[in-house]
Scaffold this motif. Structure first.
Motif, PDB file in Angstrom:
ATOM      1  N   SER A 100       0.861  -1.179   0.000  1.00 11.88           N
ATOM      2  CA  SER A 100       0.000   0.000   0.000  1.00 11.88           C
ATOM      3  C   SER A 100       0.897   1.228   0.000  1.00 11.88           C
ATOM      4  CB  SER A 100      -0.867  -0.050   1.271  1.00 11.88           C
ATOM      5  OG  SER A 100      -1.764   1.011   1.290  1.00 11.88           O
ATOM      6  N   GLN A 101       0.665   2.139  -0.934  1.00 13.27           N
ATOM      7  CA  GLN A 101       1.478   3.363  -0.924  1.00 13.27           C
ATOM      8  C   GLN A 101       0.618   4.534  -0.463  1.00 13.27           C
ATOM      9  OE1 GLN A 101       4.001   3.816  -4.395  1.00 13.27           O
ATOM     10  NE2 GLN A 101       4.635   1.687  -4.268  1.00 13.27           N
ATOM     11  N   CYS A 102      -0.127   5.172  -1.381  1.00 11.49           N
ATOM     12  CA  CYS A 102      -1.018   6.234  -0.890  1.00 11.49           C
ATOM     13  C   CYS A 102      -2.185   5.631  -0.131  1.00 11.49           C
ATOM     14  CB  CYS A 102      -1.523   7.102  -2.039  1.00 11.49           C
ATOM     15  SG  CYS A 102      -2.907   6.384  -2.932  1.00 11.49           S
ATOM     16  N   GLY A 103      -2.519   4.385  -0.455  1.00  9.74           N
ATOM     17  CA  GLY A 103      -3.537   3.662   0.296  1.00  9.74           C
ATOM     18  C   GLY A 103      -4.963   3.872  -0.163  1.00  9.74           C
ATOM     19  N   PHE A 104      -5.150   4.687  -1.177  1.00  6.85           N
ATOM     20  CA  PHE A 104      -6.530   5.007  -1.556  1.00  6.85           C
ATOM     21  C   PHE A 104      -7.268   3.799  -2.142  1.00  6.85           C
ATOM     22  CE2 PHE A 104     -10.063   7.378  -3.319  1.00  6.85           C
ATOM     23  CZ  PHE A 104     -10.277   8.304  -2.314  1.00  6.85           C
ATOM     24  N   CYS A 105      -6.543   2.971  -2.881  1.00 11.89           N
ATOM     25  CA  CYS A 105      -7.171   1.800  -3.495  1.00 11.89           C
ATOM     26  C   CYS A 105      -7.283   0.646  -2.522  1.00 11.89           C
ATOM     27  CB  CYS A 105      -6.339   1.332  -4.696  1.00 11.89           C
ATOM     28  SG  CYS A 105      -4.728   0.650  -4.202  1.00 11.89           S
ATOM     29  N   CYS A 137      -5.029   0.628  -9.109  1.00 14.18           N
ATOM     30  CA  CYS A 137      -4.059   1.239  -8.203  1.00 14.18           C
ATOM     31  C   CYS A 137      -3.135   2.126  -9.025  1.00 14.18           C
ATOM     32  CB  CYS A 137      -3.233   0.152  -7.502  1.00 14.18           C
ATOM     33  SG  CYS A 137      -1.923   0.859  -6.477  1.00 14.18           S
ATOM     34  N   ARG A 138      -3.001   3.368  -8.619  1.00 10.24           N
ATOM     35  CA  ARG A 138      -2.155   4.288  -9.375  1.00 10.24           C
ATOM     36  C   ARG A 138      -0.714   4.288  -8.882  1.00 10.24           C
ATOM     37  NH1 ARG A 138      -4.833   8.394 -12.125  1.00 10.24           N
ATOM     38  NH2 ARG A 138      -2.807   8.659 -13.055  1.00 10.24           N
ATOM     39  N   CYS A 139      -0.448   3.648  -7.755  1.00 13.32           N
ATOM     40  CA  CYS A 139       0.875   3.797  -7.142  1.00 13.32           C
ATOM     41  C   CYS A 139       1.788   2.583  -7.255  1.00 13.32           C
ATOM     42  CB  CYS A 139       0.741   4.099  -5.645  1.00 13.32           C
ATOM     43  SG  CYS A 139      -0.280   5.505  -5.246  1.00 13.32           S
ATOM     44  N   THR A 140       1.284   1.415  -6.916  1.00 12.86           N
ATOM     45  CA  THR A 140       2.198   0.310  -6.598  1.00 12.86           C
ATOM     46  C   THR A 140       2.711  -0.462  -7.791  1.00 12.86           C
ATOM     47  OG1 THR A 140       0.396  -1.276  -6.421  1.00 12.86           O
ATOM     48  CG2 THR A 140       0.994  -0.091  -4.414  1.00 12.86           C
TER      49      THR A 140
END
Ligand code: FES
Ligand code: FES
Lengths: 170, 287
Positions: A100-105, A137-140
């Motif tokens: 989890s990075q920003c965690g939004f997803c 997911c936009r981050c991971t």
């Protein structure tokens, strides 16, 4: 606008609140029930951040009116843990793998992964990909998410949290 | 979300009465996965939603080799895909259902909603048209059974009259020696509208093709049949040369447009490729 009294069982607890006919279940959960763990990414069914389990099936809470859920049993991310001190294997594995990075997803992905693993704790990569195809997911870059899901699935199979070797259609 | 009034009537009579009396701003709510998006993105002005979930008799699936397939207006894409026998008897429809949006959306979206939306790119329409499906409707003036191929009149338009409700879809039982396939082409696998979708259903006897139905999605104002390409296949052993010329003929019979997802030329090219592949897929199963 007239309001309807909505009776739901959310995470095992009976809840009731008044909602207008045009509100989504997502808005009702976040604003009326105060359960803000379920996220609003797109509000049009594209991202999966709002995924909850409704009567045993994962759905996008933004794509259903609250009034349509009258009488339903709902599991949100807040219902993932058996107790406050007791992390779900998916939560544990997501932390260990840095999934989890920003965690939004993350809430939507955890709910979707729980649904997948409970019937199929040892999924192939293709099965994980198919299971998560409605979650963005936009981050991971997804690699760590996949690693975490595989780890959690193994633990769920070992601890009897999933039915080993049975496969159910999504 | 824009405000609208929500109605949940208990019978087809009431649904029809509401749709008629509330007029242009009233729409049927089934799964809602298209309609709620259109409301949020202000693509459609909606004043009233008439939910049909409380109307009895609109759910349920029957699927067997003897009786064919029948499902009601409340049947979701996810429910139909998971129904025992569907994947074996109608692999074309099964593939179309699994290619539709995401698991979450499929658990809400109804198949008949996908059909009534009448999008030329709707995944479920080509396989159903190729298999000769019919749609059942209800109106106070009488029920109708309409061949699905004659249901659509243009993008977003159908022969449904004001106050008329689509209630069920029926598909004839698969004949022995018949085979079917649907291939969707998009930029990605999930959450994608078809750039082109091709369904091919073939009947064979002793290795000879006795009937062929090709349905082309997203390459015309409605899902199209390709009658001349079909005619080239009938009476042959479906040898590679015949299949190639039928695929080329299908390219001539479609009328694609260019839009954000693809150019018309690319779509036409893909009709040829996918028609050939769909016939090949059918032959592999038949072998
Ligand atoms: S917020 Fe519901 S799918 Fe994106
Ligand atoms: S962690 Fe940021 S969107 Fe997935």
């Amino acid at each position: 606008m007239t309001k309807t009294v909505l009776d739901l069982v959310v995470n095992g607890e009976s809840r009731s609140f008044a909602v207008e006919g045009h509100r989504s279940l997502l808005d009702a959960l976040r604003e009326e029930a105060g359960l803000t763990g379920t996220k609003k990414g797109c509000d049009v069914g594209d991202c999966g951040a709002c995924t909850v389990i409704l009567d045993g099936k994962p759905i996008n809470a933004c794509m259903i009116l609250a009034v349509e859920a009258q009488g339903a049993q709902i599991t949100t991310i807040e219902g993932l843990q058996a107790s406050p001190d007791d992390l779900h294997p998916l939560q544990q594995a997501f932390m260990e793998h840095g999934a989890s990075q920003c965690g939004f997803c993350t809430p939507g992905i955890l709910i979707m992964a729980k649904h997948l693993l409970e019937s199929n704790p040892l999924p192939t990569d293709e099965e994980i990909r198919f299971g998560l195809s409605g979650n963005i997911c936009r981050c991971t870059g997804y690699t760590k998410i996949f690693d975490a899901i595989r780890t959690a699935g193994k633990r769920m199979a070992e601890t009897g949290m999933a039915l080993p070797a049975t496969k159910v259609e999504a | 979300m824009r405000r609208f009034e929500y109605h949940a009537p208990n019978s087809l009579e009431e649904v029809s009465g509401l749709l008629t009396s509330l007029g242009d701003g009233a729409f049927i709510l089934a799964g809602g996965t298209d309609l709620l998006v259109e409301i949020r993105e202000r693509l459609r002005t909606v004043k009233h939603l008439v939910d049909i979930k409380k109307v009895p008799g609109l759910s349920g699936i029957t699927c067997s080799a003897a009786q064919g397939l029948r499902f009601g207006a409340m049947t979701t894409a996810g429910e139909l895909a998971a129904h025992p026998g569907l994947a074996q008897l109608y692999p074309n429809l099964y593939d179309a259902l699994c290619a539709l949006a995401s698991i979450q959306v499929r658990n809400r979206a109804t198949v008949i909603g996908n059909i009534c939306r009448a999008s030329p790119s709707a995944d479920t329409i080509p396989p159903l048209v190729a298999d000769g499906a019919s749609i059942e409707t209800w109106h106070p003036d009488g029920a109708r059974i309409i061949p699905l191929a004659e249901f659509f009149t243009g993008p977003g338009r159908s022969v449904l009259r004001a106050g008329e409700i689509a209630t069920a879809i029926t598909v004839p039982p698969p004949q022995p020696g018949s085979y079917r396939a649907y291939i969707k082409h998009g930029r990605r696998k999930a959450m994608e509208l078809a750039t082109v979708g091709v369904a091919v259903s073939l009947d064979t006897k002793d290795g000879i093709c006795t009937a062929a139905r090709i349905a082309l999605g997203a390459v015309g104002p409605v899902v199209l049949r390709a009658p001349q390409a079909e005619a080239l296949l009938v009476g042959t052993r479906l040898d590679p040369k015949t299949v190639t010329s039928a695929a080329q003929q299908a390219m001539l019979e479609c009328t694609p447009i260019s839009n954000v997802r693809s150019s018309a030329d690319y779509r036409r090219e893909m009709v040829g490729v996918l028609t050939r592949r769909a016939v090949q897929q059918v032959l592999e199963v038949a072998a």
